[in-house]
Motif scaffolding. Sequence first.
Motif, PDB file in Angstrom:
ATOM      1  N   TRP A 133       0.829  -1.210   0.000  1.00  0.00           N
ATOM      2  CA  TRP A 133       0.000   0.000   0.000  1.00  0.00           C
ATOM      3  C   TRP A 133       0.860   1.257   0.000  1.00  0.00           C
ATOM      4  N   ALA A 134       2.002   1.228   0.671  1.00  0.00           N
ATOM      5  CA  ALA A 134       2.886   2.396   0.677  1.00  0.00           C
ATOM      6  C   ALA A 134       3.446   2.668  -0.717  1.00  0.00           C
ATOM      7  N   ILE A 135       3.830   1.621  -1.423  1.00  0.00           N
ATOM      8  CA  ILE A 135       4.351   1.819  -2.776  1.00  0.00           C
ATOM      9  C   ILE A 135       3.250   2.273  -3.725  1.00  0.00           C
ATOM     10  N   THR A 136       2.025   1.808  -3.493  1.00  0.00           N
ATOM     11  CA  THR A 136       0.897   2.255  -4.311  1.00  0.00           C
ATOM     12  C   THR A 136       0.642   3.743  -4.108  1.00  0.00           C
ATOM     13  N   VAL A 137       0.599   4.168  -2.863  1.00  0.00           N
ATOM     14  CA  VAL A 137       0.367   5.590  -2.571  1.00  0.00           C
ATOM     15  C   VAL A 137       1.529   6.443  -3.057  1.00  0.00           C
ATOM     16  N   GLY A 138       2.766   6.000  -2.804  1.00  0.00           N
ATOM     17  CA  GLY A 138       3.939   6.773  -3.213  1.00  0.00           C
ATOM     18  C   GLY A 138       4.049   6.946  -4.713  1.00  0.00           C
ATOM     19  N   THR A 139       3.782   5.884  -5.461  1.00  0.00           N
ATOM     20  CA  THR A 139       3.880   6.010  -6.915  1.00  0.00           C
ATOM     21  C   THR A 139       2.695   6.755  -7.500  1.00  0.00           C
ATOM     22  N   ASN A 140       1.538   6.696  -6.838  1.00  0.00           N
ATOM     23  CA  ASN A 140       0.417   7.517  -7.292  1.00  0.00           C
ATOM     24  C   ASN A 140       0.705   8.997  -7.060  1.00  0.00           C
ATOM     25  N   MET A 141       1.426   9.319  -5.998  1.00  0.00           N
ATOM     26  CA  MET A 141       1.846  10.708  -5.788  1.00  0.00           C
ATOM     27  C   MET A 141       2.856  11.116  -6.853  1.00  0.00           C
ATOM     28  N   ALA A 142       3.754  10.204  -7.225  1.00  0.00           N
ATOM     29  CA  ALA A 142       4.746  10.512  -8.260  1.00  0.00           C
ATOM     30  C   ALA A 142       4.087  10.736  -9.609  1.00  0.00           C
ATOM     31  N   ARG A 143       2.932  10.116  -9.827  1.00  0.00           N
ATOM     32  CA  ARG A 143       2.210  10.269 -11.086  1.00  0.00           C
ATOM     33  C   ARG A 143       1.746  11.716 -11.290  1.00  0.00           C
ATOM     34  N   ALA A 144       1.618  12.475 -10.219  1.00  0.00           N
ATOM     35  CA  ALA A 144       1.135  13.851 -10.310  1.00  0.00           C
ATOM     36  C   ALA A 144       2.253  14.891 -10.186  1.00  0.00           C
ATOM     37  N   THR A 145       3.522  14.486 -10.315  1.00  0.00           N
ATOM     38  CA  THR A 145       4.624  15.439 -10.225  1.00  0.00           C
ATOM     39  C   THR A 145       4.681  16.297 -11.490  1.00  0.00           C
ATOM     40  N   PRO A 146       5.115  17.533 -11.349  1.00  0.00           N
ATOM     41  CA  PRO A 146       5.194  18.414 -12.518  1.00  0.00           C
ATOM     42  C   PRO A 146       6.185  17.893 -13.556  1.00  0.00           C
ATOM     43  N   PHE A 147       5.789  17.901 -14.795  1.00  0.00           N
ATOM     44  CA  PHE A 147       6.587  17.549 -15.977  1.00  0.00           C
ATOM     45  C   PHE A 147       6.961  16.065 -16.066  1.00  0.00           C
ATOM     46  N   LEU A 148       6.866  15.280 -14.996  1.00  0.00           N
ATOM     47  CA  LEU A 148       7.264  13.872 -15.021  1.00  0.00           C
ATOM     48  C   LEU A 148       6.086  12.911 -15.005  1.00  0.00           C
ATOM     49  N   GLY A 149       5.010  13.309 -14.358  1.00  0.00           N
ATOM     50  CA  GLY A 149       3.837  12.464 -14.275  1.00  0.00           C
ATOM     51  C   GLY A 149       2.786  12.892 -15.278  1.00  0.00           C
ATOM     52  N   HIS A 150       2.019  11.928 -15.767  1.00  0.00           N
ATOM     53  CA  HIS A 150       1.050  12.275 -16.811  1.00  0.00           C
ATOM     54  C   HIS A 150      -0.153  13.032 -16.263  1.00  0.00           C
ATOM     55  N   GLU A 151      -0.344  13.054 -14.940  1.00  0.00           N
ATOM     56  CA  GLU A 151      -1.428  13.841 -14.350  1.00  0.00           C
ATOM     57  C   GLU A 151      -0.932  15.177 -13.792  1.00  0.00           C
ATOM     58  N   GLY A 152       0.355  15.401 -13.823  1.00  0.00           N
ATOM     59  CA  GLY A 152       0.935  16.594 -13.221  1.00  0.00           C
ATOM     60  C   GLY A 152       0.857  17.807 -14.125  1.00  0.00           C
ATOM     61  N   PRO A 153       1.023  18.990 -13.509  1.00  0.00           N
ATOM     62  CA  PRO A 153       1.035  20.206 -14.322  1.00  0.00           C
ATOM     63  C   PRO A 153       2.276  20.245 -15.202  1.00  0.00           C
ATOM     64  N   GLY A 154       2.109  20.637 -16.405  1.00  0.00           N
ATOM     65  CA  GLY A 154       3.226  20.724 -17.326  1.00  0.00           C
ATOM     66  C   GLY A 154       3.341  19.532 -18.251  1.00  0.00           C
ATOM     67  N   ALA A 155       2.686  18.422 -17.943  1.00  0.00           N
ATOM     68  CA  ALA A 155       2.756  17.257 -18.821  1.00  0.00           C
ATOM     69  C   ALA A 155       2.063  17.532 -20.148  1.00  0.00           C
ATOM     70  N   SER A 156       1.080  18.412 -20.120  1.00  0.00           N
ATOM     71  CA  SER A 156       0.362  18.735 -21.358  1.00  0.00           C
ATOM     72  C   SER A 156       1.184  19.647 -22.274  1.00  0.00           C
ATOM     73  N   LEU A 157       2.322  20.136 -21.795  1.00  0.00           N
ATOM     74  CA  LEU A 157       3.166  21.004 -22.614  1.00  0.00           C
ATOM     75  C   LEU A 157       4.064  20.218 -23.560  1.00  0.00           C
ATOM     76  N   PHE A 158       4.291  18.941 -23.260  1.00  0.00           N
ATOM     77  CA  PHE A 158       5.217  18.130 -24.054  1.00  0.00           C
ATOM     78  C   PHE A 158       4.453  17.345 -25.112  1.00  0.00           C
ATOM     79  N   TYR A 159       4.401  17.893 -26.289  1.00  0.00           N
ATOM     80  CA  TYR A 159       3.749  17.248 -27.427  1.00  0.00           C
ATOM     81  C   TYR A 159       4.707  17.236 -28.603  1.00  0.00           C
ATOM     82  N   LEU A 160       4.681  16.165 -29.359  1.00  0.00           N
ATOM     83  CA  LEU A 160       5.418  16.080 -30.603  1.00  0.00           C
ATOM     84  C   LEU A 160       4.370  15.971 -31.705  1.00  0.00           C
ATOM     85  N   GLY A 161       4.021  17.093 -32.264  1.00  0.00           N
ATOM     86  CA  GLY A 161       2.882  17.140 -33.181  1.00  0.00           C
ATOM     87  C   GLY A 161       1.605  17.039 -32.368  1.00  0.00           C
TER      88      GLY A 161
END
Length: 117
Positions: free
Chosen positions: A27-55
């Motif tokens: 459960w700790a790894i589940t919560v920790g990696t779900n938090m990492a999913r929302a990091t800026p520029f690195l996680g797909h739910e984080g702010p800034g992920a929508s800025l990286f597009y190739l076409g």
Amino acid sequence: MGVILLVLTLLLRFTGYLLPWDQLAIWAITVGTNMARATPFLGHEGPGASLFYLGDVPMVTAGSDVRYALLGGTVVGAAALLRFYVLHCVAIPLGAGVLMAVHFWRVRKDGGISGPL
């Protein structure tokens, strides 16, 4: 330098917390990696992920973000345990050692901790 070393110490404690691989660790790894999913520029739910597009293709997706890299897949399993074990035993201590060497070199280069009054 000290703040980065503090963060590495906290990461070392977190990865060590996961090594018994019991229900609490899963459960700790589940919560920790779900938090990492929302990091800026690195996680797909984080702010800034929508800025990286190739076409029209997004560069940061659920299959290429930091959570996927930490888990070694999309679910918590044996690959996640192996990755966190390697982080705990190899990557974080090496990084901390290099940063401590740079820190000691800077203290020595700058003339020690306290200067003349």
